[in-house]
Design an enzyme around this catalytic site. Structure first.
Site, PDB file in Angstrom:
ATOM      1  N   GLU A   1       0.076  -9.867  -0.560  1.00 33.45           N
ATOM      2  CA  GLU A   1      -1.319 -10.297  -0.428  1.00 33.45           C
ATOM      3  C   GLU A   1      -1.954 -10.572  -1.789  1.00 33.45           C
ATOM      4  O   GLU A   1      -2.786 -11.475  -1.928  1.00 33.45           O
ATOM      5  CB  GLU A   1      -2.101  -9.252   0.362  1.00 33.45           C
ATOM      6  CG  GLU A   1      -1.741  -9.310   1.846  1.00 33.45           C
ATOM      7  CD  GLU A   1      -2.268  -8.129   2.651  1.00 33.45           C
ATOM      8  OE1 GLU A   1      -3.019  -8.346   3.610  1.00 33.45           O
ATOM      9  OE2 GLU A   1      -1.911  -6.976   2.306  1.00 33.45           O
TER      10      GLU A   1
ATOM     11  N   GLU B   1       3.564  -4.972   7.782  1.00 32.17           N
ATOM     12  CA  GLU B   1       2.536  -4.125   8.390  1.00 32.17           C
ATOM     13  C   GLU B   1       2.708  -3.971   9.894  1.00 32.17           C
ATOM     14  O   GLU B   1       2.371  -2.925  10.460  1.00 32.17           O
ATOM     15  CB  GLU B   1       1.136  -4.699   8.088  1.00 32.17           C
ATOM     16  CG  GLU B   1       0.728  -4.663   6.630  1.00 32.17           C
ATOM     17  CD  GLU B   1       1.101  -5.931   5.876  1.00 32.17           C
ATOM     18  OE1 GLU B   1       0.613  -6.117   4.751  1.00 32.17           O
ATOM     19  OE2 GLU B   1       1.895  -6.732   6.408  1.00 32.17           O
TER      20      GLU B   1
ATOM     21  N   ALA C   1       0.830  -1.203   0.000  1.00 30.81           N
ATOM     22  CA  ALA C   1       0.000   0.000   0.000  1.00 30.81           C
ATOM     23  C   ALA C   1       0.864   1.253   0.000  1.00 30.81           C
ATOM     24  O   ALA C   1       1.939   1.282   0.606  1.00 30.81           O
ATOM     25  CB  ALA C   1      -0.932  -0.005   1.206  1.00 30.81           C
TER      26      ALA C   1
ATOM     27  N   GLY D   1       0.739  -5.376   0.575  1.00 29.80           N
ATOM     28  CA  GLY D   1      -0.293  -5.649  -0.403  1.00 29.80           C
ATOM     29  C   GLY D   1       0.204  -6.414  -1.616  1.00 29.80           C
ATOM     30  O   GLY D   1      -0.540  -7.177  -2.232  1.00 29.80           O
TER      31      GLY D   1
END
Length: 258
Positions: A115, A135, A63, A112
């Site tokens: 992910e 994170e 992100a 991300g």
């Protein structure tokens, strides 16, 4: 534009094109990915998707932190709406896409980016690729589905080591644990991804979609429910052109042998 689109026959390659930002996922990029996947889904001439990043340093660093920070500053409701729901929408769309999505990891896949790799049904990594869940260093758990998908892929203890430490793992370890299908030299990455796509797209699209649906939706179901889903997916293909063509081809070969 934050995406670059290329097509090779029935295979579309989507490149996240923010190389100077390590292909970080800001909100416009996530929204553009969702919109592009909708268009690919609606185009019957497209049979498979390759998703990669621009350059050689990163598939995606995750992100975009300035965007994320602004949303968090707005409080829990805004953060959930702008970060979690958007991230979940993207990874769920990739996970449940009716055509095979192959992630070609051309560098680091953090947050991300990792992910997305977890959500995709198939992934190939360059030898220099690394994967991480950083994170926790920002004070929160993975928000794009990583706390749920990663343990299902590589096991609870391996996933927790990545999530709780934030430490990266190599492409070799990612392959060994099942996070990616294969590791190849960087200059062979896209060729290998296209070759995998062609090995899939030689089969009937109805069969490919049914297999994707059966596995993706069934993997977390109790076995009896999974078998019921398998039966539904099988029944949906019985009257298809793909089955008629496949059976005819097999029977013709059998007759030739006799």
């Amino acid at each position: 534009m934050t995406l670059r689109i290329d097509r090779d026959e029935c295979v579309v390659t989507i490149t996240i094109d923010r190389e100077r930002k390590l292909n970080a996922l800001d909100y416009p990029t996530i929204d553009a990915l969702l919109a592009r996947l909708d268009r690919v889904d609606a185009d019957d001439s497209v049979r498979a998707v390759i998703l990669t990043g621009a350059g050689h340093r990163a598939f995606s660093a995750g992100a975009d932190i300035p965007s994320l920070a602004g949303s968090i500053a707005g409080g829990p409701e805004r953060a959930l709406r702008e970060i979690v729901r958007r991230g979940h929408a993207l990874t769920r769309r990739i996970e449940e896409f009716p055509k095979p999505v192959i992630v070609a990891v051309n560098g680091l896949a953090y947050g991300g980016g990792c992910e997305i790799t977890e959500a995709a049904p198939l992934a190939i990594a360059a030898e220099h690729a690394t994967f991480a869940k950083p994170e926790i260093s920002l004070g929160f758990p993975p928000p794009f589905g990583g706390s749920q998908r990663l343990p299902r892929h590589i096991g609870r203890k391996r996933a927790l080591e990545m999530i709780l430490t934030g430490d990266p793992i190599s492409a070799t370890r990612a392959e060994r644990t099942g996070l990616v299908n294969a590791v190849v030299p960087a200059d062979e990455l896209l060729h290998s991804a296209r070759n995998l796509a062609r090995r899939i797209t030689r089969h009937a699209p109805t069969a490919v979609a049914a297999c994707l649906r059966a596995v993706t939706r069934g993997v977390n179901l109790p076995i009896d429910e999974g078998l019921a889903l398998e039966a539904v997916c099988f029944a949906a293909t019985v009257s298809s052109d793909g089955v008629r063509t496949g059976l005819r081809r097999f029977l013709d070969r059998t007759a030739e042998v006799r």
